[in-house]
Design a protein around this motif. Structure first.
Motif, PDB file in Angstrom:
ATOM      1  N   LYS A  93       0.811  -1.211   0.000  1.00 34.27           N
ATOM      2  CA  LYS A  93       0.000   0.000   0.000  1.00 34.27           C
ATOM      3  C   LYS A  93       0.846   1.263   0.000  1.00 34.27           C
ATOM      4  CE  LYS A  93      -3.978  -2.130   2.294  1.00 34.27           C
ATOM      5  NZ  LYS A  93      -4.874  -2.103   3.487  1.00 34.27           N
ATOM      6  N   ASP A  94       2.008   1.228   0.643  1.00 30.49           N
ATOM      7  CA  ASP A  94       2.860   2.407   0.675  1.00 30.49           C
ATOM      8  C   ASP A  94       3.462   2.663  -0.703  1.00 30.49           C
ATOM      9  OD1 ASP A  94       4.436   4.381   2.563  1.00 30.49           O
ATOM     10  OD2 ASP A  94       5.913   3.484   1.209  1.00 30.49           O
ATOM     11  N   ALA A  95       3.365   3.874  -1.199  1.00 27.91           N
ATOM     12  CA  ALA A  95       3.794   4.185  -2.569  1.00 27.91           C
ATOM     13  C   ALA A  95       5.292   3.997  -2.748  1.00 27.91           C
ATOM     14  CB  ALA A  95       3.397   5.618  -2.924  1.00 27.91           C
ATOM     15  N   GLU A  96       6.102   4.478  -1.783  1.00 27.12           N
ATOM     16  CA  GLU A  96       7.552   4.340  -1.913  1.00 27.12           C
ATOM     17  C   GLU A  96       7.977   2.879  -1.811  1.00 27.12           C
ATOM     18  OE1 GLU A  96       9.726   6.638  -2.769  1.00 27.12           O
ATOM     19  OE2 GLU A  96       8.028   8.005  -2.994  1.00 27.12           O
ATOM     20  N   ALA A  97       7.318   2.153  -0.908  1.00 28.11           N
ATOM     21  CA  ALA A  97       7.632   0.727  -0.781  1.00 28.11           C
ATOM     22  C   ALA A  97       7.256  -0.024  -2.051  1.00 28.11           C
ATOM     23  CB  ALA A  97       6.905   0.137   0.425  1.00 28.11           C
ATOM     24  N   GLN A  98       6.168   0.369  -2.692  1.00 31.76           N
ATOM     25  CA  GLN A  98       5.762  -0.269  -3.939  1.00 31.76           C
ATOM     26  C   GLN A  98       6.797  -0.040  -5.034  1.00 31.76           C
ATOM     27  OE1 GLN A  98       3.050  -2.316  -4.508  1.00 31.76           O
ATOM     28  NE2 GLN A  98       4.081  -2.635  -6.472  1.00 31.76           N
ATOM     29  N   LYS A  99       7.417   1.123  -5.051  1.00 32.29           N
ATOM     30  CA  LYS A  99       8.470   1.392  -6.030  1.00 32.29           C
ATOM     31  C   LYS A  99       9.659   0.458  -5.813  1.00 32.29           C
ATOM     32  CE  LYS A  99       7.386   6.309  -6.702  1.00 32.29           C
ATOM     33  NZ  LYS A  99       7.898   7.696  -6.547  1.00 32.29           N
ATOM     34  N   VAL A 100      10.004   0.217  -4.528  1.00 31.28           N
ATOM     35  CA  VAL A 100      11.109  -0.702  -4.222  1.00 31.28           C
ATOM     36  C   VAL A 100      10.772  -2.100  -4.707  1.00 31.28           C
ATOM     37  CG1 VAL A 100      12.435  -1.776  -2.361  1.00 31.28           C
ATOM     38  CG2 VAL A 100      11.894   0.668  -2.263  1.00 31.28           C
ATOM     39  N   LEU A 101       9.539  -2.551  -4.450  1.00 28.69           N
ATOM     40  CA  LEU A 101       9.123  -3.887  -4.881  1.00 28.69           C
ATOM     41  C   LEU A 101       9.133  -4.011  -6.398  1.00 28.69           C
ATOM     42  CD1 LEU A 101       6.134  -4.618  -2.451  1.00 28.69           C
ATOM     43  CD2 LEU A 101       8.484  -5.436  -2.279  1.00 28.69           C
ATOM     44  N   LYS A 102       8.659  -2.974  -7.084  1.00 24.06           N
ATOM     45  CA  LYS A 102       8.627  -3.018  -8.550  1.00 24.06           C
ATOM     46  C   LYS A 102      10.042  -3.063  -9.122  1.00 24.06           C
ATOM     47  CE  LYS A 102       6.613  -0.679 -12.553  1.00 24.06           C
ATOM     48  NZ  LYS A 102       5.784   0.464 -13.004  1.00 24.06           N
ATOM     49  N   ARG A 103      10.945  -2.289  -8.512  1.00 25.75           N
ATOM     50  CA  ARG A 103      12.334  -2.300  -8.980  1.00 25.75           C
ATOM     51  C   ARG A 103      12.970  -3.673  -8.761  1.00 25.75           C
ATOM     52  NH1 ARG A 103      13.629   2.004  -6.712  1.00 25.75           N
ATOM     53  NH2 ARG A 103      14.633   1.241  -4.823  1.00 25.75           N
ATOM     54  N   PHE A 104      12.682  -4.296  -7.614  1.00 26.94           N
ATOM     55  CA  PHE A 104      13.197  -5.640  -7.338  1.00 26.94           C
ATOM     56  C   PHE A 104      12.596  -6.657  -8.312  1.00 26.94           C
ATOM     57  CE2 PHE A 104      11.945  -9.659  -5.268  1.00 26.94           C
ATOM     58  CZ  PHE A 104      13.193 -10.227  -5.086  1.00 26.94           C
ATOM     59  N   TRP A 105      11.274  -6.565  -8.560  1.00 26.23           N
ATOM     60  CA  TRP A 105      10.571  -7.552  -9.377  1.00 26.23           C
ATOM     61  C   TRP A 105      10.991  -7.484 -10.837  1.00 26.23           C
ATOM     62  CZ3 TRP A 105       7.777 -11.442  -7.491  1.00 26.23           C
ATOM     63  CH2 TRP A 105       6.931 -12.142  -8.343  1.00 26.23           C
ATOM     64  N   ARG A 106      11.202  -6.270 -11.327  1.00 28.02           N
ATOM     65  CA  ARG A 106      11.510  -6.098 -12.750  1.00 28.02           C
ATOM     66  C   ARG A 106      12.983  -5.810 -13.026  1.00 28.02           C
ATOM     67  NH1 ARG A 106       7.264  -6.094 -15.972  1.00 28.02           N
ATOM     68  NH2 ARG A 106       5.165  -5.863 -15.093  1.00 28.02           N
ATOM     69  N   ASP A 107      13.839  -6.003 -12.049  1.00 26.61           N
ATOM     70  CA  ASP A 107      15.270  -5.844 -12.273  1.00 26.61           C
ATOM     71  C   ASP A 107      15.693  -6.746 -13.438  1.00 26.61           C
ATOM     72  OD1 ASP A 107      18.077  -5.066 -10.917  1.00 26.61           O
ATOM     73  OD2 ASP A 107      18.140  -7.154 -11.583  1.00 26.61           O
ATOM     74  N   PRO A 108      16.576  -6.255 -14.323  1.00 22.71           N
ATOM     75  CA  PRO A 108      16.924  -7.063 -15.501  1.00 22.71           C
ATOM     76  C   PRO A 108      17.574  -8.402 -15.165  1.00 22.71           C
ATOM     77  CG  PRO A 108      18.343  -5.127 -15.298  1.00 22.71           C
ATOM     78  CD  PRO A 108      17.236  -4.937 -14.340  1.00 22.71           C
ATOM     79  N   ILE A 109      18.181  -8.508 -13.981  1.00 24.64           N
ATOM     80  CA  ILE A 109      18.754  -9.784 -13.574  1.00 24.64           C
ATOM     81  C   ILE A 109      17.705 -10.652 -12.885  1.00 24.64           C
ATOM     82  CG2 ILE A 109      20.509 -10.902 -12.150  1.00 24.64           C
ATOM     83  CD1 ILE A 109      21.596  -9.476 -14.615  1.00 24.64           C
ATOM     84  N   ASN A 110      16.937 -10.064 -11.967  1.00 25.64           N
ATOM     85  CA  ASN A 110      15.872 -10.833 -11.313  1.00 25.64           C
ATOM     86  C   ASN A 110      14.802 -11.254 -12.325  1.00 25.64           C
ATOM     87  OD1 ASN A 110      17.198 -10.367  -8.895  1.00 25.64           O
ATOM     88  ND2 ASN A 110      15.904  -8.629  -8.343  1.00 25.64           N
ATOM     89  N   ASN A 111      14.276 -10.272 -13.077  1.00 25.34           N
ATOM     90  CA  ASN A 111      13.302 -10.510 -14.154  1.00 25.34           C
ATOM     91  C   ASN A 111      12.280 -11.576 -13.763  1.00 25.34           C
ATOM     92  OD1 ASN A 111      12.052 -10.215 -16.581  1.00 25.34           O
ATOM     93  ND2 ASN A 111      13.709 -11.044 -17.824  1.00 25.34           N
ATOM     94  N   MET A 112      11.607 -11.330 -12.649  1.00 28.20           N
ATOM     95  CA  MET A 112      10.691 -12.331 -12.111  1.00 28.20           C
ATOM     96  C   MET A 112       9.540 -12.696 -13.048  1.00 28.20           C
ATOM     97  SD  MET A 112      12.014 -13.244  -9.269  1.00 28.20           S
ATOM     98  CE  MET A 112      10.889 -13.855  -8.045  1.00 28.20           C
ATOM     99  N   PRO A 113       8.997 -11.762 -13.848  1.00 29.86           N
ATOM    100  CA  PRO A 113       7.948 -12.197 -14.783  1.00 29.86           C
ATOM    101  C   PRO A 113       8.402 -13.310 -15.726  1.00 29.86           C
ATOM    102  CG  PRO A 113       7.943  -9.814 -14.602  1.00 29.86           C
ATOM    103  CD  PRO A 113       9.157 -10.287 -13.858  1.00 29.86           C
ATOM    104  N   LEU A 114       9.701 -13.343 -16.036  1.00 31.67           N
ATOM    105  CA  LEU A 114      10.228 -14.375 -16.928  1.00 31.67           C
ATOM    106  C   LEU A 114      10.765 -15.583 -16.160  1.00 31.67           C
ATOM    107  CD1 LEU A 114      11.094 -15.307 -19.778  1.00 31.67           C
ATOM    108  CD2 LEU A 114      13.251 -14.085 -19.406  1.00 31.67           C
ATOM    109  N   LYS A 115      11.489 -15.334 -15.065  1.00 28.86           N
ATOM    110  CA  LYS A 115      12.214 -16.410 -14.394  1.00 28.86           C
ATOM    111  C   LYS A 115      11.426 -17.119 -13.307  1.00 28.86           C
ATOM    112  CE  LYS A 115      16.816 -14.489 -15.246  1.00 28.86           C
ATOM    113  NZ  LYS A 115      18.104 -14.060 -14.645  1.00 28.86           N
TER     114      LYS A 115
END
Length: 476
Positions: A93-115
């Motif tokens: 729910k926290d906007a800044e925390a959501q940005k951290v989660l999105k950056r972690f989730w879509r990091d080019p190495i993490n790339n969780m949608p793919l991996k």
């Protein structure tokens, strides 16, 4: 001067005095091995893990079956598809925390949608997954690595809590070196005893997420979803290859030629003259010669029942109904819906496990970002920092029957409230129960309070506008 022993034995008189007794000392020493806690006793402590050789063999067989066995591949891929087909996301729910989660989730190495599909698949295949983490000390950004399960030498358990893994040690390389990772716990080290904290201090090669399934509480290693079915899957494949060979034999035939009244010399001479006719060829002979085809009778009808028996044995062990693997059987639409319920429960349980794992990863990403930027831990008791992994629905909901049920329940509750048989709060709880089947979660107490507040607000507005319930009804 002390004489040699051999002289005193031969000439006892020469020994004026007995030699002074020698001082005896007990051997003593200290164990200086830095990883003493990682050695197992040859006897004594119970160990529920497979032997290292069996664990490695299990992982090799699981990968081989997934690649080469159609049923094994489907048993694994069905779970992956149902868990991830529509995608997964981390929310906060926290906007800044959501940005951290999105950056972690879509990091080019993490790339969780793919991996993420790879992670879910390999956890089912190998029974365990290990993800070392790499943290940017300035921003706290987290990236996930990957440690192949075949490189895991040992999972170390808490000596004071045998079900809690605290460290992962890799196999030794050619130079005799190994890595020692500390298993991530989203909490302070004080949750462990002093002895456990001291052990964890020796794991200086970084931190990791360690996930396992099909394990026992007293064992550290996970087991493959295909472990129990491996032999049967292989046997089913062998059976089908045997049936393929039999099908080839069933298609084979030969010409049987009968020469009536012929002598052995006549038969030999005729055999040297004739050859199998080509398709569409014309064959001419007299009534002394008869031609017919012969085919093998291998009782092929029996094999279908055997195949179904073996197939259902494997599918039943994996909680997969027969009609999910191309076998119709005696299934109709009604029974098919009921047969899928146990399967969805198993998938839902695995989905719940991954939900916990991904939410732990999200909390860890928030913790490291907060520690790097503010030097303090985030307050996870605050709802704004509550991390949630949102998965797709396992099945499309049949809303028709529940929509009809909601209407019937609403009518019944209205009658019962007007008759003063139940309270309004109980009526709303009944409606919330049916609404939950439609995918709408309702807090009965909050909903009732909001409804009463809306009613009070509407009544005040009507009074301000000079309307009464009677006038309002007449106007309507």
């Amino acid at each position: 001067m002390k004489l040699p022993n051999w002289i005193t034995r031969m000439l006892p008189g020469l020994g004026a005095t007995d030699p002074a007794p020698e001082t005896m000392r007990e051997a003593a020493g200290a164990n200086v091995d830095p990883d003493d806690e990682n050695w197992r006793k040859l006897t004594g402590d119970a160990d529920r893990d497979l032997s290292p050789m069996t664990q490695a063999r299990m992982q090799q067989m699981a990968a081989y079956l997934w690649e080469s066995n159609l049923m094994a591949n489907r048993l694994v891929e069905l779970g992956v598809a149902y868990l991830l087909a529509e995608g997964v996301k981390l929310t906060c729910k926290d906007a800044e925390a959501q940005k951290v989660l999105k950056r972690f989730w879509r990091d080019p190495i993490n790339n969780m949608p793919l991996k993420l599909a790879e992670k879910v698949r390999e956890l089912a295949l190998f029974g365990e997954q290990c993800y070392p983490v790499f943290v940017n000390e300035l921003s706290g950004h987290v990236r996930l690595g990957y440690l192949d399960p075949s490189l895991i030498g040992r999972v170390v358990m808490d000596p004071d809590n045998g079900s809690q893994p605290i460290g992962v040690i890799t196999r030794r390389d050619a130079a005799g070196n190994c890595l020692r990772y500390k298993v991530i716990i989203n909490g302070p080290e004080e949750v462990f005893t002093a002895r456990t904290r001291k052990i964890r201090e020796s794991y200086a090669d970084g931190e990791c997420f360690y996930v396992r399934v099909n394990n026992m509480a007293a064992g550290g290693r996970g087991r493959s979803d295909l472990l129990a079915q491996a032999d049967w899957l292989d046997a089913y494949d062998e059976f089908l290859f045997g049936e393929l060979d039999r099908a080839k034999f069933l298609r084979a035939f030969f010409w049987d030629v009968t020469i009536t009244g012929g002598t052995p010399e006549d038969v030999k001479r005729r055999a040297a003259e004739i050859s199998a006719p080509a398709p569409g060829a014309v064959r001419v002979h007299n009534d002394a010669e008869q031609w017919k085809t012969e085919t093998p009778d291998l009782k092929a009808a029996d094999s279908s029942e055997h195949a179904r028996l073996f197939r259902n044995h494997v599918l039943g062990g994996a909680t997969i109904p027969e009609h999910w693997f191309g076998g119709g059987g005696d299934v109709n639409r009604s029974t098919a819906g009921e047969m899928g319920e146990p399967t969805f429960k198993v998938f839902s349980m695995r989905q719940g496990l991954w939900k916990i794992v991904l939410e732990d990863m999200g909390r860890y990403a928030l913790r490291r970002a907060s520690l790097a930027t503010t030097g303090a831990e985030p307050d996870f008791e605050d709802e704004a920092y509550e991390v949630e992994a949102v998965f797709p629905e396992l099945t499309a909901r049949d809303t028709t029957k529940w929509a009809a049920a909601l209407q019937q329940v609403a009518t019944a509750m209205l009658v019962m409230v007007n008759a003063k048989l139940i309270s309004r709060a109980t009526a709303v709880k009944m409606l919330a129960t049916v609404a939950g089947r439609l995918g709408v979660e309702i807090d009965a107490e909050d909903e009732l309070a909001n409804a009463e507040q809306d009613a009070a607000t509407k009544a005040a507005n009507d009074a301000f506008n000079g309307l009464t319930p009677a006038k309002d009804a007449a106007a309507a």
